[in-house]
Design an enzyme around this catalytic site. Structure first.
Site, PDB file in Angstrom:
ATOM      1  N   HIS A 132       0.878  -1.174   0.000  1.00 57.33           N
ATOM      2  CA  HIS A 132       0.000   0.000   0.000  1.00 57.33           C
ATOM      3  C   HIS A 132       0.917   1.226   0.000  1.00 57.33           C
ATOM      4  O   HIS A 132       2.018   1.185   0.547  1.00 57.33           O
ATOM      5  CB  HIS A 132      -0.839  -0.055   1.275  1.00 57.33           C
ATOM      6  CG  HIS A 132      -1.905   0.978   1.388  1.00 57.33           C
ATOM      7  ND1 HIS A 132      -1.657   2.282   1.766  1.00 57.33           N
ATOM      8  CD2 HIS A 132      -3.248   0.909   1.198  1.00 57.33           C
ATOM      9  CE1 HIS A 132      -2.801   2.958   1.809  1.00 57.33           C
ATOM     10  NE2 HIS A 132      -3.783   2.146   1.465  1.00 57.33           N
ATOM     11  N   ASP A 209       3.382  -4.416   8.023  1.00 58.92           N
ATOM     12  CA  ASP A 209       2.146  -3.639   7.914  1.00 58.92           C
ATOM     13  C   ASP A 209       0.973  -4.592   8.121  1.00 58.92           C
ATOM     14  O   ASP A 209       0.678  -5.428   7.264  1.00 58.92           O
ATOM     15  CB  ASP A 209       2.101  -2.984   6.519  1.00 58.92           C
ATOM     16  CG  ASP A 209       0.800  -2.247   6.275  1.00 58.92           C
ATOM     17  OD1 ASP A 209      -0.094  -2.281   7.150  1.00 58.92           O
ATOM     18  OD2 ASP A 209       0.666  -1.648   5.189  1.00 58.92           O
ATOM     19  N   GLN A 212      -4.180  -4.912   7.010  1.00 55.61           N
ATOM     20  CA  GLN A 212      -5.167  -5.845   6.455  1.00 55.61           C
ATOM     21  C   GLN A 212      -5.193  -7.190   7.167  1.00 55.61           C
ATOM     22  O   GLN A 212      -6.061  -8.007   6.876  1.00 55.61           O
ATOM     23  CB  GLN A 212      -4.910  -6.069   4.956  1.00 55.61           C
ATOM     24  CG  GLN A 212      -5.151  -4.851   4.094  1.00 55.61           C
ATOM     25  CD  GLN A 212      -6.616  -4.405   4.038  1.00 55.61           C
ATOM     26  OE1 GLN A 212      -7.533  -5.179   4.317  1.00 55.61           O
ATOM     27  NE2 GLN A 212      -6.838  -3.154   3.679  1.00 55.61           N
ATOM     28  N   LYS A 235     -10.123  -0.518  10.559  1.00 56.82           N
ATOM     29  CA  LYS A 235     -10.294  -1.756   9.778  1.00 56.82           C
ATOM     30  C   LYS A 235     -10.543  -2.928  10.736  1.00 56.82           C
ATOM     31  O   LYS A 235     -10.611  -4.080  10.319  1.00 56.82           O
ATOM     32  CB  LYS A 235      -9.053  -2.028   8.930  1.00 56.82           C
ATOM     33  CG  LYS A 235      -8.810  -0.939   7.867  1.00 56.82           C
ATOM     34  CD  LYS A 235      -7.604  -1.289   7.027  1.00 56.82           C
ATOM     35  CE  LYS A 235      -7.068  -0.117   6.235  1.00 56.82           C
ATOM     36  NZ  LYS A 235      -7.878   0.326   5.123  1.00 56.82           N
ATOM     37  N   CYS A 374      -4.744   2.331  -3.690  1.00 52.57           N
ATOM     38  CA  CYS A 374      -3.511   2.880  -3.074  1.00 52.57           C
ATOM     39  C   CYS A 374      -2.361   1.886  -3.201  1.00 52.57           C
ATOM     40  O   CYS A 374      -1.544   1.740  -2.276  1.00 52.57           O
ATOM     41  CB  CYS A 374      -3.726   3.251  -1.609  1.00 52.57           C
ATOM     42  SG  CYS A 374      -4.972   4.509  -1.377  1.00 52.57           S
TER      43      CYS A 374
HETATM   44  C1  LIG Z   1      -2.132  -2.805   3.572  1.00 53.55           C
HETATM   45  C2  LIG Z   1      -2.489  -1.428   4.031  1.00 53.55           C
HETATM   46  N1  LIG Z   1      -1.576  -0.696   4.663  1.00 53.55           N
HETATM   47  C3  LIG Z   1      -1.834   0.535   5.108  1.00 53.55           C
HETATM   48  C4  LIG Z   1      -3.072   1.097   4.920  1.00 53.55           C
HETATM   49  C5  LIG Z   1      -3.318   2.468   5.418  1.00 53.55           C
HETATM   50  O1  LIG Z   1      -4.332   2.470   6.377  1.00 53.55           O
HETATM   51  P1  LIG Z   1      -4.861   3.843   6.938  1.00 53.55           P
HETATM   52  O2  LIG Z   1      -5.411   4.608   5.769  1.00 53.55           O
HETATM   53  O3  LIG Z   1      -5.907   3.465   7.920  1.00 53.55           O
HETATM   54  O4  LIG Z   1      -3.705   4.520   7.554  1.00 53.55           O
HETATM   55  C6  LIG Z   1      -4.073   0.378   4.261  1.00 53.55           C
HETATM   56  C7  LIG Z   1      -5.389   0.966   3.999  1.00 53.55           C
HETATM   57  O5  LIG Z   1      -6.161   0.505   3.197  1.00 53.55           O
HETATM   58  C8  LIG Z   1      -3.763  -0.932   3.812  1.00 53.55           C
HETATM   59  O6  LIG Z   1      -4.681  -1.662   3.175  1.00 53.55           O
END
Ligand SMILES: Cc1ncc(COP(=O)(O)O)c(C=O)c1O
Length: 419
Positions: A132, A209, A212, A235, A374
């Protein structure tokens, strides 16, 4: 009121789960709402909404500041939430839990606080192609400033990692490896222990990270073998605006603050300041105590359902969805049903723009995400500019998948292709 048909075996637990989510009781244009965008944000159960409301009605004050009773309760509610998050992650030390706004802020904290102070020209940072933007751009920026090189490790065409690629890209000179536990596009689970072991073998720090994975997989920092992890509360059935960074205490202690200001200091003079101990050093300014309370309530709610149940339900919906969608004409699915999955299926309808597909599904009250998710470098690597994604949470059912497939069958007709 019965809201969902029962699952195979007549289990009615799912009915009980769905009933707890007010938004899922909504109708849209007289149709049952089918929410398949939990990868973007989950819905919140009543228990979380009640906990947040209770905080604001009874305990709301600025945590860590006042000495009067309401303020003491606010501080206690905030710090008790930290204790619950630590237990959720099996973190041995409560001060290793840093509250942030979201996963993005947590990842930026690592990049700017650890990265800027530990990387230099000649070093390498390795990230996967699945990332992401939140776990890519901070590393791009930090490499730009420090002169370190950004190395990408790629997946096979089906989204899985090969041992050869991991060994080829994560080599001596790599000082940090950052990768996603679960791809937000393909839903595939990364081989964390393998990548973390390789990172440590070459002397690199390892960042995971978990944005998800946190809602789907039991996270245990004593087993994952990484040095930092990040996730977002929203999430994970929690309010917007609360996230978590976990890091090994010895690393966090060496790192300078990311943001500075109120509540993160030990002492301030006109020209300088010293820092509060962990975790306050990384929590500048008034914190989202209501969000932390909601996150703790969500954790209690998840524990009451249990990760085994969550995984069993979600696996069933995922397998059912893959089977049904793979039989639809003019539909391409990305990734592979083999291996471990959590929460998402990406697809495109032939000759239809993903935004058109999502809008047509919306007319049937079916909510899916369309776009680059993203993850533009991943989509580019897959030869795409955009795709649709159906993403699942514990409240989704086979009936939701049926609604998705029926609606998808209409897409090409709506667009004038005949079938
Ligand atoms: C794999 C992953 N990392 C990071 C993020 C970023 O999350 P946030 O927008 O809540 O900071 C997302 C958001 O969809 C994601 O899917």
């Amino acid at each position: 009121m019965k809201l969902r048909t029962t699952w195979e075996g007549g289990c009615s637990l799912i009915d009980e789960i769905v009933k707890q989510f007010p938004l899922l009781q909504m109708q849209q244009d007289g149709k049952r709402l089918v929410y398949l965008d939990s990868g973007a944000t989950t819905q919140r159960p009543q228990a979380v909404l009640d906990a947040v409301q209770h905080f604001y009605e009874h305990d709301n004050a600025n945590p860590h500041r006042g000495v009067y009773q309401v303020a003491e309760r606010a501080t206690a509610a905030y710090e008790d939430s930290r204790t619950e998050v630590a237990a959720f992650l099996n973190a041995q030390k409560k001060e290793e839990i840093i509250f942030t706004r979201n996963a993005t802020e947590a990842l930026n904290l690592i990049a700017y606080s650890w990265g800027l102070h530990n990387l230099k020209a000649g070093d390498k940072v390795a990230v996967s192609i699945l990332e992401h933007h939140s776990n890519l751009i901070p590393w791009q920026q930090v490499c730009r400033v420090t002169g370190a090189e950004l190395v990408i490790f790629y997946t096979n065409p089906d989204g899985t990692f090969s041992d050869e690629e991991i060994e080829k890209k994560i080599t001596k000179g790599v000082k940090l490896v950052a990768f996603t536990h679960v791809s937000n596009v393909l839903g595939l689970v990364s081989p964390v222990e393998k990548i973390a072991a390789r990172a440590h073998a070459v002397g690199a720090v390892c960042v995971l990270d978990c944005a998800q994975s946190a809602p789907h997989i039991k996270l245990d920092v004593t087993k994952l073998g990484v040095d930092f992890l990040a996730f977002s509360g929203h999430k994970l059935y929690s309010p917007l605006g609360i996230g978590v960074l976990w890091g090994r205490k010895e690393l966090l202690e060496e790192m300078p603050p990311f943001l500075t200001g109120g509540d993160m200091i030990e002492s301030v003079r006109e020209q300088n300041a010293t820092w509060a101990p962990l975790p306050q050093k990384f929590e500048a300014g008034t914190q989202n105590a209501g969000g932390a309370v909601g996150l703790a309530a969500a954790i209690r709610w998840i524990n009451s359902v249990g990760f085994e149940t969550i995984a069993r339900r979600e696996r069933d919906v995922y397998n059912y969805a893959w089977e049904k969608l793979s039989k639809l004409p003019h539909l391409t699915l990305y990734g592979t049903p083999e291996g471990e999955h959590a929460g998402a299926i990406a697809f495109n309808v032939d000759e239809a723009h993903p935004h058109d597909v999502a809008s047509i599904l919306d007319a049937d009250a079916v909510c899916v995400r369309a776009g680059h998710h993203c993850a533009q470098p991943l989509l580019h690597h897959m030869g795409l500019t955009a795709c649709c994604r159906a993403s699942f949470a514990v409240y989704n059912t086979r009936e939701d998948v049926d609604a998705l497939t029926e609606s998808l069958l209409k897409v090409r007709k709506w667009l004038g292709y005949g079938a």
